[in-house]
Design a protein around this motif. Structure first.
Motif, PDB file in Angstrom:
ATOM      1  N   SER A 128      41.751  46.451  46.856  1.00 50.88           N
ATOM      2  CA  SER A 128      41.037  45.983  48.381  1.00 50.88           C
ATOM      3  C   SER A 128      39.806  44.401  47.482  1.00 50.88           C
ATOM      4  CB  SER A 128      39.571  46.865  48.310  1.00 50.88           C
ATOM      5  OG  SER A 128      38.908  47.238  47.697  1.00 50.88           O
ATOM      6  N   LEU A 129      39.828  44.423  45.787  1.00 54.34           N
ATOM      7  CA  LEU A 129      39.402  43.526  45.405  1.00 54.34           C
ATOM      8  C   LEU A 129      40.020  42.145  44.547  1.00 54.34           C
ATOM      9  CD1 LEU A 129      36.712  46.027  42.842  1.00 54.34           C
ATOM     10  CD2 LEU A 129      36.317  44.868  45.100  1.00 54.34           C
ATOM     11  N   ALA A 130      41.459  42.112  45.317  1.00 54.61           N
ATOM     12  CA  ALA A 130      42.399  41.534  44.459  1.00 54.61           C
ATOM     13  C   ALA A 130      42.282  40.121  44.445  1.00 54.61           C
ATOM     14  CB  ALA A 130      43.833  42.062  44.705  1.00 54.61           C
ATOM     15  N   ASP A 131      42.379  39.370  44.005  1.00 55.44           N
ATOM     16  CA  ASP A 131      42.422  37.559  44.161  1.00 55.44           C
ATOM     17  C   ASP A 131      43.498  37.063  42.740  1.00 55.44           C
ATOM     18  OD1 ASP A 131      41.718  38.001  41.147  1.00 55.44           O
ATOM     19  OD2 ASP A 131      39.967  37.409  40.820  1.00 55.44           O
ATOM     20  N   GLU A 132      43.343  36.238  42.499  1.00 55.59           N
ATOM     21  CA  GLU A 132      44.896  35.925  42.324  1.00 55.59           C
ATOM     22  C   GLU A 132      45.361  36.005  40.434  1.00 55.59           C
ATOM     23  OE1 GLU A 132      47.802  34.033  42.634  1.00 55.59           O
ATOM     24  OE2 GLU A 132      47.054  33.128  44.414  1.00 55.59           O
ATOM     25  N   GLU A 133      43.961  36.390  40.197  1.00 55.79           N
ATOM     26  CA  GLU A 133      44.205  36.844  38.103  1.00 55.79           C
ATOM     27  C   GLU A 133      44.582  38.863  39.000  1.00 55.79           C
ATOM     28  OE1 GLU A 133      41.085  38.076  34.797  1.00 55.79           O
ATOM     29  OE2 GLU A 133      40.721  36.497  36.011  1.00 55.79           O
ATOM     30  N   ILE A 134      43.651  39.425  39.566  1.00 58.67           N
ATOM     31  CA  ILE A 134      44.135  40.518  39.694  1.00 58.67           C
ATOM     32  C   ILE A 134      45.562  40.566  39.649  1.00 58.67           C
ATOM     33  CG2 ILE A 134      44.059  43.129  40.581  1.00 58.67           C
ATOM     34  CD1 ILE A 134      40.867  41.935  40.822  1.00 58.67           C
ATOM     35  N   LYS A 135      46.156  40.029  40.831  1.00 54.91           N
ATOM     36  CA  LYS A 135      47.683  40.158  41.894  1.00 54.91           C
ATOM     37  C   LYS A 135      48.441  39.713  39.894  1.00 54.91           C
ATOM     38  CE  LYS A 135      49.086  36.580  43.202  1.00 54.91           C
ATOM     39  NZ  LYS A 135      50.224  35.524  42.698  1.00 54.91           N
ATOM     40  N   ASP A 136      48.004  38.950  39.358  1.00 47.46           N
ATOM     41  CA  ASP A 136      49.241  38.603  38.877  1.00 47.46           C
ATOM     42  C   ASP A 136      48.798  39.987  37.929  1.00 47.46           C
ATOM     43  OD1 ASP A 136      49.763  36.096  39.805  1.00 47.46           O
ATOM     44  OD2 ASP A 136      48.505  35.418  38.037  1.00 47.46           O
ATOM     45  N   LYS A 137      48.291  40.726  37.174  1.00 50.01           N
ATOM     46  CA  LYS A 137      47.995  41.829  36.393  1.00 50.01           C
ATOM     47  C   LYS A 137      48.971  43.006  37.155  1.00 50.01           C
ATOM     48  CE  LYS A 137      45.584  44.400  33.497  1.00 50.01           C
ATOM     49  NZ  LYS A 137      46.083  44.636  31.772  1.00 50.01           N
ATOM     50  N   LEU A 138      48.546  43.191  38.227  1.00 44.57           N
ATOM     51  CA  LEU A 138      48.919  44.139  39.058  1.00 44.57           C
ATOM     52  C   LEU A 138      50.450  44.193  38.648  1.00 44.57           C
ATOM     53  CD1 LEU A 138      46.935  44.785  41.823  1.00 44.57           C
ATOM     54  CD2 LEU A 138      47.321  46.781  39.928  1.00 44.57           C
ATOM     55  N   ILE A 139      51.224  42.875  39.313  1.00 44.39           N
ATOM     56  CA  ILE A 139      52.840  42.869  39.504  1.00 44.39           C
ATOM     57  C   ILE A 139      53.232  42.736  37.895  1.00 44.39           C
ATOM     58  CG2 ILE A 139      54.434  40.008  39.141  1.00 44.39           C
ATOM     59  CD1 ILE A 139      53.057  39.919  41.881  1.00 44.39           C
ATOM     60  N   GLU A 140      51.855  42.676  36.699  1.00 47.16           N
ATOM     61  CA  GLU A 140      52.906  42.535  35.865  1.00 47.16           C
ATOM     62  C   GLU A 140      53.324  44.318  35.062  1.00 47.16           C
ATOM     63  OE1 GLU A 140      50.333  42.173  31.338  1.00 47.16           O
ATOM     64  OE2 GLU A 140      50.580  40.538  32.663  1.00 47.16           O
ATOM     65  N   LEU A 141      52.168  44.741  36.036  1.00 47.32           N
ATOM     66  CA  LEU A 141      52.478  46.463  35.494  1.00 47.32           C
ATOM     67  C   LEU A 141      53.512  47.226  36.499  1.00 47.32           C
ATOM     68  CD1 LEU A 141      48.715  47.460  35.895  1.00 47.32           C
ATOM     69  CD2 LEU A 141      49.945  47.108  33.898  1.00 47.32           C
ATOM     70  N   VAL A 142      53.654  46.625  37.748  1.00 48.22           N
ATOM     71  CA  VAL A 142      55.142  46.878  38.553  1.00 48.22           C
ATOM     72  C   VAL A 142      56.015  46.641  37.356  1.00 48.22           C
ATOM     73  CG1 VAL A 142      56.071  45.853  40.576  1.00 48.22           C
ATOM     74  CG2 VAL A 142      53.767  46.511  40.507  1.00 48.22           C
ATOM     75  N   LYS A 143      55.975  45.733  36.521  1.00 49.46           N
ATOM     76  CA  LYS A 143      57.371  45.178  35.772  1.00 49.46           C
ATOM     77  C   LYS A 143      57.679  45.666  34.887  1.00 49.46           C
ATOM     78  CE  LYS A 143      57.510  40.805  38.186  1.00 49.46           C
ATOM     79  NZ  LYS A 143      57.713  39.283  37.566  1.00 49.46           N
ATOM     80  N   GLY A 144      56.356  46.275  34.323  1.00 47.92           N
ATOM     81  CA  GLY A 144      56.410  47.461  32.978  1.00 47.92           C
ATOM     82  C   GLY A 144      57.532  48.873  33.366  1.00 47.92           C
ATOM     83  N   GLU A 145      56.853  49.602  32.064  1.00 46.96           N
ATOM     84  CA  GLU A 145      58.098  50.322  31.519  1.00 46.96           C
ATOM     85  C   GLU A 145      58.126  52.000  32.424  1.00 46.96           C
ATOM     86  OE1 GLU A 145      60.852  50.038  30.200  1.00 46.96           O
ATOM     87  OE2 GLU A 145      60.586  47.946  30.270  1.00 46.96           O
ATOM     88  N   ASP A 146      56.082  51.856  32.326  1.00 46.99           N
ATOM     89  CA  ASP A 146      55.834  53.686  33.320  1.00 46.99           C
ATOM     90  C   ASP A 146      56.043  53.136  34.312  1.00 46.99           C
ATOM     91  OD1 ASP A 146      54.257  55.478  33.942  1.00 46.99           O
ATOM     92  OD2 ASP A 146      52.526  54.808  31.930  1.00 46.99           O
ATOM     93  N   TRP A 147      56.599  53.837  35.923  1.00 47.36           N
ATOM     94  CA  TRP A 147      57.334  53.907  36.625  1.00 47.36           C
ATOM     95  C   TRP A 147      55.876  54.223  37.274  1.00 47.36           C
ATOM     96  CZ3 TRP A 147      57.124  57.127  40.236  1.00 47.36           C
ATOM     97  CH2 TRP A 147      57.264  59.052  39.987  1.00 47.36           C
TER      98      TRP A 147
END
Length: 173
Positions: free
Chosen positions: A29-48
């Motif tokens: 709910s607070l996501a801006d470009e920076e938060i979105k980029d960090k979330l996408i990085e987490l999506v691509k991470g190893e911890d499912w």
């Protein structure tokens, strides 16, 4: 504000946190470009599990297409075959009307749960279909026909896909 955001990320990614979903929703709910980029990085991470929570957070944002690109990349990664279903399931939170071909690929090449969920989406969503979309889907279908991962499901998928293509082509004739 940055401190608060970092605390939300810390709580969402903490394996001992019982309210991780709440923090994922809050981040979304607070996501801006920076938060979105960090979330996408987490999506691509190893911890499912963290990846899944990041998908959930992204589902609450306005960044539908970028989020879906990352999620489908995760789904199509062969290393994630065993957990595909969870990521296909979170897709219900997104607008998928431009993702016919991606869902069709999941239907063809996904594990049982992923394939079943993708079939439900294919049957239940009103897609934006063009002749080009059909050609792309046919390309994946031809690949599947020549390289089926499971010979036993070939006949079942043939009986479902061929009428689907006929119906889609009829729309443009």
């Amino acid at each position: 504000m940055q401190d608060e955001i970092q605390k939300l990320f810390d709580r969402m990614t903490d394996p001992k946190e019982s309210e991780a979903y709440h923090f994922a929703d809050k981040l979304g709910s607070l996501a801006d470009e920076e938060i979105k980029d960090k979330l996408i990085e987490l999506v691509k991470g190893e911890d499912w599990e963290v990846s899944y929570l990041a998908c959930r957070a992204l589902s609450k944002t306005k960044f539908n297409e970028e989020a879906l690109d990352a999620i489908f990349e995760k789904i199509f990664d062969r290393n994630n075959k065993a957990i595909q279903g969870a990521f296909v399931q979170i897709l219900e939170e997104f607008d998928l009307n431009n993702r016919f071909v991606d869902l069709f690929r999941v239907y063809l090449f996904g594990n049982f749960k992923a394939s079943t969920l993708a079939k439900d989406y294919l049957d239940g969503i009103e897609f934006d279909i063009t002749p080009r979309t059909i050609k792309k889907a046919e390309k994946h279908w031809n690949h599947y026909l020549h390289n089926p991962e499971d010979e036993g499901s070939l006949a079942i998928k043939k009986s479902e896909v061929e009428p689907m293509f006929k119906e889609l082509k009829d729309l443009f004739e």
